[in-house]
Design an enzyme around this catalytic site. Structure first.
Site, PDB file in Angstrom:
ATOM      1  N   ALA A   8       0.865  -1.206   0.000  1.00 26.42           N
ATOM      2  CA  ALA A   8       0.000   0.000   0.000  1.00 26.42           C
ATOM      3  C   ALA A   8       0.884   1.232   0.000  1.00 26.42           C
ATOM      4  CB  ALA A   8      -0.922  -0.021   1.214  1.00 26.42           C
ATOM      5  N   HIS A  52     -25.526  20.448  23.581  1.00 26.57           N
ATOM      6  CA  HIS A  52     -24.833  19.743  24.662  1.00 26.57           C
ATOM      7  C   HIS A  52     -25.618  18.492  25.028  1.00 26.57           C
ATOM      8  CE1 HIS A  52     -22.548  19.029  28.300  1.00 26.57           C
ATOM      9  NE2 HIS A  52     -23.689  18.901  28.959  1.00 26.57           N
TER      10      HIS A  52
HETATM   11  P1  NAD Z   1      -0.566   7.037   0.826  1.00 25.60           P
HETATM   12  O1  NAD Z   1       0.178   8.014   0.018  1.00 25.60           O
HETATM   13  O2  NAD Z   1      -1.576   7.505   1.795  1.00 25.60           O
HETATM   14  O3  NAD Z   1       0.444   6.150   1.672  1.00 25.60           O
HETATM   15  C1  NAD Z   1       1.493   5.432   1.100  1.00 25.60           C
HETATM   16  C2  NAD Z   1       2.605   5.318   2.137  1.00 25.60           C
HETATM   17  O4  NAD Z   1       3.552   4.415   1.656  1.00 25.60           O
HETATM   18  C3  NAD Z   1       3.303   6.636   2.384  1.00 25.60           C
HETATM   19  O5  NAD Z   1       3.382   6.886   3.759  1.00 25.60           O
HETATM   20  C4  NAD Z   1       4.673   6.441   1.761  1.00 25.60           C
HETATM   21  O6  NAD Z   1       5.693   7.125   2.436  1.00 25.60           O
HETATM   22  C5  NAD Z   1       4.826   4.950   1.906  1.00 25.60           C
HETATM   23  N1  NAD Z   1       5.742   4.348   0.941  1.00 25.60           N
HETATM   24  C6  NAD Z   1       5.908   4.640  -0.375  1.00 25.60           C
HETATM   25  N2  NAD Z   1       6.800   3.805  -0.942  1.00 25.60           N
HETATM   26  C7  NAD Z   1       7.200   2.967   0.040  1.00 25.60           C
HETATM   27  C8  NAD Z   1       8.096   1.859   0.089  1.00 25.60           C
HETATM   28  N3  NAD Z   1       8.754   1.467  -1.003  1.00 25.60           N
HETATM   29  N4  NAD Z   1       8.272   1.224   1.255  1.00 25.60           N
HETATM   30  C9  NAD Z   1       7.596   1.602   2.377  1.00 25.60           C
HETATM   31  N5  NAD Z   1       6.726   2.641   2.389  1.00 25.60           N
HETATM   32  C10 NAD Z   1       6.530   3.305   1.238  1.00 25.60           C
HETATM   33  O7  NAD Z   1      -1.170   6.010  -0.237  1.00 25.60           O
HETATM   34  P2  NAD Z   1      -2.138   4.780  -0.006  1.00 25.60           P
HETATM   35  O8  NAD Z   1      -2.302   4.518   1.433  1.00 25.60           O
HETATM   36  O9  NAD Z   1      -1.662   3.712  -0.908  1.00 25.60           O
HETATM   37  O10 NAD Z   1      -3.496   5.349  -0.577  1.00 25.60           O
HETATM   38  C11 NAD Z   1      -3.564   5.771  -1.959  1.00 25.60           C
HETATM   39  C12 NAD Z   1      -4.509   6.910  -2.145  1.00 25.60           C
HETATM   40  O11 NAD Z   1      -5.845   6.491  -1.926  1.00 25.60           O
HETATM   41  C13 NAD Z   1      -4.212   8.042  -1.198  1.00 25.60           C
HETATM   42  O12 NAD Z   1      -3.720   9.111  -1.935  1.00 25.60           O
HETATM   43  C14 NAD Z   1      -5.517   8.414  -0.580  1.00 25.60           C
HETATM   44  O13 NAD Z   1      -5.848   9.727  -0.893  1.00 25.60           O
HETATM   45  C15 NAD Z   1      -6.551   7.475  -1.192  1.00 25.60           C
HETATM   46  N6  NAD Z   1      -7.265   6.859  -0.075  1.00 25.60           N
HETATM   47  C16 NAD Z   1      -8.037   7.656   0.705  1.00 25.60           C
HETATM   48  C17 NAD Z   1      -8.675   7.134   1.801  1.00 25.60           C
HETATM   49  C18 NAD Z   1      -9.518   8.027   2.657  1.00 25.60           C
HETATM   50  O14 NAD Z   1      -9.850   9.115   2.207  1.00 25.60           O
HETATM   51  N7  NAD Z   1      -9.869   7.636   3.867  1.00 25.60           N
HETATM   52  C19 NAD Z   1      -8.544   5.790   2.107  1.00 25.60           C
HETATM   53  C20 NAD Z   1      -7.735   5.012   1.316  1.00 25.60           C
HETATM   54  C21 NAD Z   1      -7.097   5.557   0.206  1.00 25.60           C
END
Ligand code: NAD
Ligand code: FAD
Length: 478
Positions: free
Chosen positions: A276, A451
């Site tokens: 992810a 409240h």
């Molecule tokens: P994200 O960008 O939230 O998180 C990805 C994480 O993986 C980051 O913290 C990044 O630093 C890390 N990362 C990247 N490459 C890596 C590696 N090689 N090794 C270890 N860590 C690494 O992306 P996501 O969680 O995949 O979600 C994708 C998109 O989907 C997001 O942009 C989000 O906006 C959307 N989404 C939104 C929601 C919500 O609104 N609640 C829920 C799920 C997904």
């Protein structure tokens, strides 16, 4: 001759289907082309959001939370439950039923609005013609005055962890397991990692998250992110920062990982692994080369602030263009584009798009973080109200977290609101409205809140900006 429309939308996710409905409401002859095949084996509108994203993940978050609360939370309320069992297959069926109902609802809305729903792969040709390759191998060409590209996004893959069967999966795979893995690894402690990690942790997995960055949730306000990291650790989510996965291999049903952090090289064995690490715009085969559609870095379709591409009458919205990859952002772009095509004026305020992480407690925010304000040199004031001081939070036995209001020092205009706490996803809407009306912290402070509600914490945080919160001892301004 090609069938002619006023608008053809390619993609029926929350950006595309909303755009199509709004176009039809405005009297435009509209078609929506989508290639998604649902779990039931038939075409299903709704895109990632309904079929493999927002909705199925929230269904599982709700079910797993309920299970966890019944198991752990009842006693303090004086409720004694007998043995609580878990039927993961039934939980998945419940989730799939919700997805089917909602995707079916969009089909009904398409019919009711007179939208031609065309199932198959759409490709933009020159002069706003669209070639559709249907699932049964057929081809048809449509033409239109306007085309809206809304083809969404796909998970990012990494070489160190190629997907493998049910063992190494992306988010879609992890939404469909019918057994609880004993040991679950997740690469990426972002939004998906935390939400799906929470689901499987509550159902019984031992969860380890490996995050490449040395900062937890770098996009969130760090005061809340630090508090959340502590809380999630207490829940059993083992979040390891600054961890770079070097390799994975599946051997005898076990996923063997090797990762590096500043302390050295480590081995980790898990039963299942979720990758992810972000999502990328999905643009494969979307436009024929002769269209000369322009792309930004990272393969996002290039658009201006009104979602116009470089081609006249061709627009792009949602995950496939710049900005946060969020369903509500894409939907609002869809509405605005439809209204502009119909000759109205419409804009999307990108400064007030809320973000939510549906963990427990939830994290939600709108506007600028304290770190961003410091970096840009804007003078600001801050008010923080802890939920331990909220009567409603205490009654709910959910006192973890806080509400933080940031306002501009001179004008008091609200610049950001950050919430860590139960139902933060609902509370943040109030902050969005305040900011949309360019409200001040004084405006929120002078508003009457019912409240006892969790919303009172927003009221108190706004009062606290001026060091006059009632239910905490106000610290002097620094
Ligand atoms: P994200 O960008 O939230 O998180 C990805 C994480 O993986 C980051 O913290 C990044 O630093 C890390 N990362 C990247 N490459 C890596 C590696 N090689 N090794 C270890 N860590 C690494 O992306 P996501 O969680 O995949 O979600 C994708 C998109 O989907 C997001 O942009 C989000 O906006 C959307 N989404 C939104 C929601 C919500 O609104 N609640 C829920 C799920 C997904
Ligand atoms: P999509 O929803 O991806 O839809 C694009 C559609 O276009 C798809 O149906 C696809 O099949 C179709 N398509 C693509 N190319 C073609 C083509 N050439 N011809 C025909 N059809 C085509 N966001 C939130 O706001 N809140 C959340 O809680 C949330 N949770 C999420 C949880 C998970 C697990 C994931 C993966 C994502 C989540 N998101 C969430 C993000 C959200 O799903 C996306 O931001 C949103 O779906 C983007 O909408 P879209 O319409 O741009 O694209």
């Amino acid at each position: 001759m090609a069938k002619k429309y006023d608008v053809i939308v390619i993609g029926a996710g929350p950006a595309g289907y909303v755009a199509a409905i709004r176009c039809a409401q405005l009297g435009l002859r509209t078609a929506c082309v989508d290639e998604w095949i649902g779990k039931h084996g038939a075409p299903a509108p709704g895109g990632t959001c309904l079929n493999a994203g927002c909705i199925p993940s929230k269904a599982l978050l709700e079910s797993s939370e309920l299970y966890d609360r019944i198991r752990q939370g009842g006693n303090a309320h004086g409720i004694v439950a007998g043995d609580v069992g878990l039927d993961v297959v039934a939980m998945m069926d419940h989730k799939d039923k919700i997805v089917r109902e909602l995707t079916g609802g969009i089909e009904t809305l398409f019919k009711a609005n007179g939208i031609d729903w065309i199932t198959g792969h759409g490709q933009l040709l020159a002069d706003r013609q669209v070639q559709v390759s249907t699932h049964d191998g057929g081809e048809q060409t449509l033409s239109s005055d306007n085309v809206i590209l809304a083809t969404g996004s796909a998970p990012v893959a990494i070489d160190a962890a190629p997907l493998e069967g049910e063992q190494i999966v992306d988010s879609t795979g992890a939404l469909n397991w019918t057994e609880v893995p004993e040991r679950l690894g997740i690469i990426g402690a972002g939004v998906i990692g935390l939400e799906l990690g929470s689901v499987w942790r509550r159902l019984g997995s031992e969860v380890t998250l490996l995050e490449a960055q040395d900062v937890f949730l770098s996009m969130a306000d760090q005061q809340l992110a630090r508090a959340a990291l502590k809380l999630f650790g207490g829940q059993g989510l083992d979040i390891r920062l600054d961890a770079c996965v070097k390799s994975t291999r599946v051997k005898h049903e076990v996923v063997e990982l090797v990762y590096e952090d500043p302390q050295g090289t480590h081995a980790l064995n898990v039963d299942r692994l979720i990758v992810a690490v972000g999502r990328r715009p999905y643009t494969e085969g979307i436009a024929a080369p002769e269209t000369d559609l322009l792309y930004d870095e990272g393969c996002f379709i290039h658009v201006d602030e009104n979602c116009c591409t470089n081609l006249p009458g061709v627009y792009a919205i949602g995950d496939v263009v710049r900005g946060p990859m969020l369903a509500h952002k894409g939907s609002e772009e869809g509405v605005a584009v439809a209204e502009r095509i119909a000759g109205q004026s419409a804009t999307v305020d990108f400064d007030t798009i809320p973000s939510v992480i549906y963990t427990h407690p939830e994290i939600a925010w709108v506007g600028k973080t304290e770190e961003a304000l410091k970096k840009s040199g804007v003078a600001y004031r801050s008010g923080v109200f802890p939920l331990t001081a909220s009567g409603r939070a205490r009654a709910m036995q959910q006192t973890e977290g806080m509400v933080k209001v940031l306002s501009e020092a001179d004008t008091d205009t609200v610049l950001g609101v950050h919430i860590l706490g139960a139902h933060a996803s609902e509370l943040v809407g109030q902050a969005v409205i305040a900011m949309e009306f360019e409200g001040s912290s004084e405006d929120i402070a002078r508003t009457v809140f019912a409240h006892p509600t969790l919303s009172e914490a927003l009221h108190e945080a706004a009062l606290c900006v001026d060091r006059r919160a009632i239910h905490i001892v106000n610290k002097k301004s620094s």
